[in-house]
Write a protein that holds these residues in place. Structure first.
Motif, PDB file in Angstrom:
ATOM      1  N   ARG A  83       0.807  -1.224   0.000  1.00  0.00           N
ATOM      2  CA  ARG A  83       0.000   0.000   0.000  1.00  0.00           C
ATOM      3  C   ARG A  83       0.840   1.275   0.000  1.00  0.00           C
ATOM      4  O   ARG A  83       0.320   2.364  -0.234  1.00  0.00           O
ATOM      5  N   GLY A 104      -1.446  -2.690  -5.613  1.00  0.00           N
ATOM      6  CA  GLY A 104      -0.998  -1.733  -4.601  1.00  0.00           C
ATOM      7  C   GLY A 104      -0.685  -0.380  -5.208  1.00  0.00           C
ATOM      8  O   GLY A 104      -1.064   0.659  -4.660  1.00  0.00           O
ATOM      9  N   ALA A 141      -5.605   3.590  -1.171  1.00  0.00           N
ATOM     10  CA  ALA A 141      -4.796   2.897  -0.169  1.00  0.00           C
ATOM     11  C   ALA A 141      -5.252   3.318   1.219  1.00  0.00           C
ATOM     12  O   ALA A 141      -5.454   4.505   1.488  1.00  0.00           O
TER      13      ALA A 141
END
Length: 388
Positions: free
Chosen positions: A269, A368, A377
């Motif tokens: 993330r 991600g 995120a």
């Protein structure tokens, strides 16, 4: 243009090969050169310590965790237990309160985070209530070996050691091909970390079990995680983050690919920031081996998502150059095809599973990156049920 394509192809090809083969092999060689450097331990070092367990809706495992930590082999008068409940809405808090009531001979307390902002925020808030010299952090679904805290504290043999990571042992590696692949990854990564820590400092820890001095704790942004942020912070401060793999935490790996994929997406993330989080890392004269370790173990791995794409595209554009590029392109196509075959057939073939697992890892990096670029995120996530 062909020259540019070749430059891109070879640079990114190097990144992939170095991350997956070159760096691990080079580290084994370096480890042999420094074989006389061993982890020092002082078991007389038993400072006051708080074991912090972070939990969010862990009613399935929290009672087992509580019974586990009070059995730790450490002086009772020197250890405290702190459960940081990240806005749990199930029975987690009730179970903890009842346990505290029934075990008043132990120093156990519950800290309730009012607004859910993720694990790191819960640690930041709860840490401010800690009065002991050291802080040990562990997950709710990790079962600690009875000597784990004693082992962690024994590794703090000098003031420059700011962080000690334990070893995560996968207990269900034979349960499925997914958990087996994850266990294989951890085994190889643990060997790498052992050498890094022995020579200078590790580049990352693991969330299942680690420790630091309370005075050295840092309030990280909730989107960050201690696993990757703490060792980096201490290394840049000129301190050491090491690994003591005799301090063991037992945990289940995800048994289905959806769980492992979700976990890897969470790990990525903040992947863009961690490619080169601080320009100072490049100063090999000041940070010595850490610069080398970070580039090989972190930077190259965090670039795999884009490197694989660039290698594939430039390879396709160079097909007319020579037979070498044709062979390389066919090899890449077959590699991804094998992953697709495994995804469709659900085959238990060991080698197909490893290829598939690797490709899923790369895909998780892409997801991600997408989450970062789209602002999706987040610092918290839903736990993988197959790890409970």
């Amino acid at each position: 243009m062909d020259l540019l394509y070749k430059i891109i192809f070879y640079i990114n090809g190097f990144i992939i090969v170095w991350a997956m083969v070159g760096y691990p092999v080079s580290l084994k060689i370096i480890g042999k050169l420094f074989k006389k450097r061993e982890l020092k331990k002082d078991f007389s070092h038993q400072p006051t310590t708080t074991v912090m367990v972070v939990a969010h809706n862990e009613e399935k495992v929290i009672l087992e965790k509580l019974n586990n930590i009070i059995e730790l082999n450490y002086p009772k008068e020197k250890i405290e237990f702190l459960i940081a409940s990240d806005n749990s809405t199930d029975k987690t808090n009730e179970i903890v309160k009842q346990f505290v009531k029934e075990h008043q001979n132990f120093n156990i307390r519950l800290y309730e985070v009012k607004k859910r902002k993720g694990k790191t925020n819960a640690q930041n808030e709860a840490q401010k209530t800690v009065k002991t010299e050291f802080l040990v952090m562990t997950d709710a679904n990790s079962i600690l070996d009875k000597d784990s805290v004693k082992e962690l504290m024994a590794a703090f043999t000098s003031e420059d050691i700011a962080y000690v990571s334990g070893r995560l042992s996968i207990v269900n590696q034979t349960s499925s091909d997914v958990s087996s692949a994850e266990a294989s990854y951890w085994d190889s990564d643990l060997a790498t970390r052992e050498i890094e820590g022995r020579i200078q400092t590790v580049t990352a820890g693991n969330g299942a079990l680690y420790a630091c001095r309370t005075k050295d704790y840092y309030d990280f942004d909730p989107i960050q995680c201690h696993d990757s942020s703490m060792p980096l912070l201490y290394a840049l401060q000129g301190k050491r983050a090491i690994a003591n793999h005799d301090a063991i935490a037992y945990e289940k790996a995800g048994e289905v690919i959806e769980d492992e994929f979700g976990r890897k997406v969470r790990m990525n993330r903040i992947i863009l920031k961690h490619i080169l989080p601080d320009i100072r890392i490049l100063n090999i004269f000041k940070y010595k081996w850490f610069s080398y370790f970070y580039f090989g173990h972190r930077t190259c791995r965090y670039l795999l998502w884009i490197s694989h794409l660039l290698v594939f595209i430039t390879n396709a554009l160079l097909l007319s150059e020579s037979w070498f590029y044709v062979v390389m392109f066919v090899g890449q196509a077959l590699f991804y095809l094998l992953a697709l075959v495994r995804a469709i057939t659900k085959s238990n073939n060991k080698y197909l599973t490893l290829v598939y697992y690797y490709c899923v890892t790369i895909l998780a990096q892409w997801v991600g990156v997408y989450s970062i670029l789209t602002g999706k995120a987040k610092p918290f996530w839903e736990k993988a049920e197959s790890t409970r």
